[in-house]
Design a protein around this motif. Structure first.
Motif, PDB file in Angstrom:
ATOM      1  N   MET A  29       0.829  -1.193   0.000  1.00  0.00           N
ATOM      2  CA  MET A  29       0.000   0.000   0.000  1.00  0.00           C
ATOM      3  C   MET A  29       0.870   1.252   0.000  1.00  0.00           C
ATOM      4  N   THR A  30       0.372   2.272  -0.630  1.00  0.00           N
ATOM      5  CA  THR A  30       1.113   3.526  -0.654  1.00  0.00           C
ATOM      6  C   THR A  30       0.650   4.410   0.488  1.00  0.00           C
ATOM      7  N   ASP A  31       1.430   5.432   0.755  1.00  0.00           N
ATOM      8  CA  ASP A  31       1.083   6.409   1.784  1.00  0.00           C
ATOM      9  C   ASP A  31      -0.262   7.068   1.466  1.00  0.00           C
ATOM     10  N   THR A  32      -0.483   7.362   0.185  1.00  0.00           N
ATOM     11  CA  THR A  32      -1.734   7.985  -0.252  1.00  0.00           C
ATOM     12  C   THR A  32      -2.915   7.058   0.001  1.00  0.00           C
ATOM     13  N   THR A  33      -2.748   5.766  -0.282  1.00  0.00           N
ATOM     14  CA  THR A  33      -3.805   4.783  -0.039  1.00  0.00           C
ATOM     15  C   THR A  33      -4.088   4.663   1.451  1.00  0.00           C
ATOM     16  N   ASP A  34      -3.042   4.618   2.271  1.00  0.00           N
ATOM     17  CA  ASP A  34      -3.207   4.546   3.719  1.00  0.00           C
ATOM     18  C   ASP A  34      -3.986   5.743   4.239  1.00  0.00           C
ATOM     19  N   ARG A  35      -3.642   6.938   3.761  1.00  0.00           N
ATOM     20  CA  ARG A  35      -4.341   8.155   4.201  1.00  0.00           C
ATOM     21  C   ARG A  35      -5.796   8.135   3.747  1.00  0.00           C
ATOM     22  N   ALA A  36      -6.059   7.662   2.542  1.00  0.00           N
ATOM     23  CA  ALA A  36      -7.429   7.586   2.031  1.00  0.00           C
ATOM     24  C   ALA A  36      -8.247   6.592   2.863  1.00  0.00           C
ATOM     25  N   ASP A  37      -7.644   5.440   3.196  1.00  0.00           N
ATOM     26  CA  ASP A  37      -8.324   4.455   4.035  1.00  0.00           C
ATOM     27  C   ASP A  37      -8.618   5.026   5.418  1.00  0.00           C
ATOM     28  N   ALA A  38      -7.651   5.721   5.998  1.00  0.00           N
ATOM     29  CA  ALA A  38      -7.828   6.327   7.322  1.00  0.00           C
ATOM     30  C   ALA A  38      -8.908   7.394   7.270  1.00  0.00           C
ATOM     31  N   SER A  39      -8.927   8.172   6.210  1.00  0.00           N
ATOM     32  CA  SER A  39      -9.934   9.219   6.064  1.00  0.00           C
ATOM     33  C   SER A  39     -11.336   8.619   5.932  1.00  0.00           C
ATOM     34  N   ALA A  40     -11.462   7.545   5.166  1.00  0.00           N
ATOM     35  CA  ALA A  40     -12.757   6.877   5.005  1.00  0.00           C
ATOM     36  C   ALA A  40     -13.217   6.285   6.330  1.00  0.00           C
ATOM     37  N   ARG A  41     -12.291   5.672   7.081  1.00  0.00           N
ATOM     38  CA  ARG A  41     -12.631   5.092   8.393  1.00  0.00           C
ATOM     39  C   ARG A  41     -13.040   6.193   9.359  1.00  0.00           C
ATOM     40  N   SER A  42     -12.347   7.316   9.338  1.00  0.00           N
ATOM     41  CA  SER A  42     -12.669   8.449  10.203  1.00  0.00           C
ATOM     42  C   SER A  42     -14.070   8.974   9.903  1.00  0.00           C
ATOM     43  N   ALA A  43     -14.392   9.111   8.622  1.00  0.00           N
ATOM     44  CA  ALA A  43     -15.731   9.579   8.219  1.00  0.00           C
ATOM     45  C   ALA A  43     -16.802   8.584   8.662  1.00  0.00           C
ATOM     46  N   GLU A  44     -16.514   7.296   8.539  1.00  0.00           N
ATOM     47  CA  GLU A  44     -17.466   6.260   8.969  1.00  0.00           C
ATOM     48  C   GLU A  44     -17.711   6.352  10.476  1.00  0.00           C
ATOM     49  N   LEU A  45     -16.641   6.500  11.264  1.00  0.00           N
ATOM     50  CA  LEU A  45     -16.794   6.610  12.722  1.00  0.00           C
ATOM     51  C   LEU A  45     -17.541   7.881  13.110  1.00  0.00           C
ATOM     52  N   ALA A  46     -17.271   8.973  12.416  1.00  0.00           N
ATOM     53  CA  ALA A  46     -17.973  10.230  12.699  1.00  0.00           C
ATOM     54  C   ALA A  46     -19.465  10.087  12.429  1.00  0.00           C
ATOM     55  N   SER A  47     -19.828   9.313  11.408  1.00  0.00           N
ATOM     56  CA  SER A  47     -21.254   9.121  11.128  1.00  0.00           C
ATOM     57  C   SER A  47     -21.900   8.189  12.152  1.00  0.00           C
ATOM     58  N   LEU A  48     -21.136   7.248  12.685  1.00  0.00           N
ATOM     59  CA  LEU A  48     -21.667   6.333  13.704  1.00  0.00           C
ATOM     60  C   LEU A  48     -21.769   6.982  15.082  1.00  0.00           C
ATOM     61  N   PHE A  49     -20.853   7.921  15.379  1.00  0.00           N
ATOM     62  CA  PHE A  49     -20.795   8.567  16.681  1.00  0.00           C
ATOM     63  C   PHE A  49     -20.759  10.086  16.520  1.00  0.00           C
ATOM     64  N   PRO A  50     -21.853  10.679  16.033  1.00  0.00           N
ATOM     65  CA  PRO A  50     -21.821  12.114  15.736  1.00  0.00           C
ATOM     66  C   PRO A  50     -21.598  12.993  16.971  1.00  0.00           C
ATOM     67  N   ALA A  51     -22.123  12.604  18.130  1.00  0.00           N
ATOM     68  CA  ALA A  51     -21.938  13.433  19.327  1.00  0.00           C
ATOM     69  C   ALA A  51     -20.467  13.467  19.745  1.00  0.00           C
ATOM     70  N   LEU A  52     -19.766  12.354  19.614  1.00  0.00           N
ATOM     71  CA  LEU A  52     -18.345  12.302  19.967  1.00  0.00           C
ATOM     72  C   LEU A  52     -17.518  13.200  19.046  1.00  0.00           C
ATOM     73  N   HIS A  53     -17.860  13.215  17.770  1.00  0.00           N
ATOM     74  CA  HIS A  53     -17.083  13.970  16.784  1.00  0.00           C
ATOM     75  C   HIS A  53     -17.533  15.425  16.622  1.00  0.00           C
ATOM     76  N   ALA A  54     -18.610  15.808  17.287  1.00  0.00           N
ATOM     77  CA  ALA A  54     -19.115  17.181  17.169  1.00  0.00           C
ATOM     78  C   ALA A  54     -18.228  18.142  17.953  1.00  0.00           C
ATOM     79  N   PRO A  55     -18.104  19.383  17.497  1.00  0.00           N
ATOM     80  CA  PRO A  55     -17.373  20.382  18.281  1.00  0.00           C
ATOM     81  C   PRO A  55     -18.020  20.525  19.655  1.00  0.00           C
ATOM     82  N   GLN A  56     -17.180  20.686  20.673  1.00  0.00           N
ATOM     83  CA  GLN A  56     -17.659  20.798  22.053  1.00  0.00           C
ATOM     84  C   GLN A  56     -16.998  21.985  22.724  1.00  0.00           C
ATOM     85  N   TYR A  57     -17.632  22.455  23.793  1.00  0.00           N
ATOM     86  CA  TYR A  57     -17.002  23.461  24.645  1.00  0.00           C
ATOM     87  C   TYR A  57     -16.944  22.884  26.042  1.00  0.00           C
TER      88      TYR A  57
END
Length: 133
Positions: free
Chosen positions: A1-29
């Motif tokens: 795998m290339t660095d670009t592929t790794d970053r794309a996979d990580a970005s897709a996983r991050s987006a998936e987790l943000a959609s599953l746990f929106p309160a955790l990923h939302a801006p907070q004060y």
């Protein structure tokens, strides 16, 4: 795998987790520290990490600590001056839970924080931005 592929996979996983746990990923004060905080699965630079907390397991059960006010919390705390992240993790686990790390940690993510305070919590900490693993 290339660095670009790794970053794309990580970005897709991050987006998936943000959609599953929106309160955790939302801006907070966080009023107690006057922090604007946002969780991300992208790990921050080592120099920004001031605090570490962990979800530890023993026989399939989560390790929790309890303070004198009868509040339950995950073990962790503030990184000392010039302390490495692995050393901080081991120290906090020992101090808070009387336990030791038996394997390599798997990092879930971090809260990136920015404070309104004019000075850092401790003189050696980064300011005004910091991160909690």
């Amino acid at each position: 795998m290339t660095d670009t592929t790794d970053r794309a996979d990580a970005s897709a996983r991050s987006a998936e987790l943000a959609s599953l746990f929106p309160a955790l990923h939302a801006p907070q004060y966080w009023g107690w520290g006057r922090f604007d905080a946002q969780f991300s699965t992208e790990l921050p630079p080592d120099a920004l990490v001031t605090n570490i907390h962990l979800v530890g397991f023993v026989d399939g059960r989560v390790v929790l600590c309890r303070d004198d006010r009868d509040h339950w919390f995950l073990p962790g705390g503030t990184r000392e001056q010039d302390e490495s992240i692995p050393s901080c993790l081991a120290r906090e686990l020992r101090e808070e839970a009387g336990a030791r790390l038996l394997g390599e940690p798997y990092w879930l993510g971090a809260h990136r924080c920015r404070t309104e305070d004019p000075v850092p919590y401790r003189p050696w900490q980064p300011h005004p931005e910091k991160a909690w693993l």
